[in-house]
Design a protein around this motif. Structure first.
Motif, PDB file in Angstrom:
ATOM      1  N   LYS A  23     -72.362  55.524  17.505  1.00  0.00           N
ATOM      2  CA  LYS A  23     -71.360  54.584  17.486  1.00  0.00           C
ATOM      3  C   LYS A  23     -71.190  53.965  16.065  1.00  0.00           C
ATOM      4  N   LEU A  24     -69.848  54.071  15.584  1.00  0.00           N
ATOM      5  CA  LEU A  24     -69.742  53.475  14.587  1.00  0.00           C
ATOM      6  C   LEU A  24     -68.095  52.773  14.342  1.00  0.00           C
ATOM      7  N   LYS A  25     -67.877  51.905  13.377  1.00  0.00           N
ATOM      8  CA  LYS A  25     -66.669  50.784  13.523  1.00  0.00           C
ATOM      9  C   LYS A  25     -65.941  51.500  12.388  1.00  0.00           C
ATOM     10  N   HIS A  73     -63.917  42.286  11.851  1.00  0.00           N
ATOM     11  CA  HIS A  73     -65.011  41.676  11.272  1.00  0.00           C
ATOM     12  C   HIS A  73     -65.349  40.526  10.732  1.00  0.00           C
ATOM     13  N   TYR A  97     -61.133  46.291  13.323  1.00  0.00           N
ATOM     14  CA  TYR A  97     -61.791  47.545  13.340  1.00  0.00           C
ATOM     15  C   TYR A  97     -61.758  48.114  14.880  1.00  0.00           C
ATOM     16  N   THR A  98     -61.873  49.343  15.139  1.00  0.00           N
ATOM     17  CA  THR A  98     -62.040  49.815  16.267  1.00  0.00           C
ATOM     18  C   THR A  98     -63.202  50.406  16.442  1.00  0.00           C
ATOM     19  N   GLU A  99     -64.382  50.130  17.441  1.00  0.00           N
ATOM     20  CA  GLU A  99     -65.646  50.654  17.536  1.00  0.00           C
ATOM     21  C   GLU A  99     -65.443  51.775  18.619  1.00  0.00           C
ATOM     22  N   ARG A 101     -67.442  55.722  20.039  1.00  0.00           N
ATOM     23  CA  ARG A 101     -68.660  56.323  20.141  1.00  0.00           C
ATOM     24  C   ARG A 101     -68.275  58.006  20.125  1.00  0.00           C
TER      25      ARG A 101
END
Length: 107
Positions: A23-25, A73, A97-99, A101
């Motif tokens: 998972k990342l932003k 954020h 931001y958009t998170e 996966r």
């Protein structure tokens, strides 16, 4: 086989090293929560010893991802001051931001 495969993707003017399941932003992209997205700007794909480096992009490589959330954020404070000049300025900023996966990497 798929577990140690990784890719370096470019999105939002930044580069990220991603593996499946991570998972990342990232910088905000216009997509609904739960939507499947395909990232086609792949700079490098690696698996163990074999590494494919693009010039500048790896042809035919894609990364599938699912949008988990759209958010903002924490606020950062920007304070500017000129000493002895009676100048002070306070400003705040919250970056969107958009998170996502990472679901799979196709080389």
């Amino acid at each position: 086989m798929e577990s140690n495969m990784y890719a370096v993707i470019k999105t939002g003017g930044k580069q990220y090293r991603v593996v499946a399941g991570e998972k990342l932003k990232i910088e905000q992209i216009p997509a609904e929560v739960g939507a499947e997205i395909t990232i086609d700007q792949i700079l490098m794909v690696g698996e163990g010893e074999s590494v494919k480096i693009g010039a500048p992009l790896v042809a035919g490589a894609t990364v599938k991802a699912t949008v988990l959330a759209q958010g903002r954020h924490d606020k950062i404070k920007i304070f500017k001051m000129r000493r002895r000049k009676h100048y002070r300025k306070n400003q705040g900023h919250r970056q969107n931001y958009t998170e996502i996966r990472i679901d799979g990497i196709a080389a």
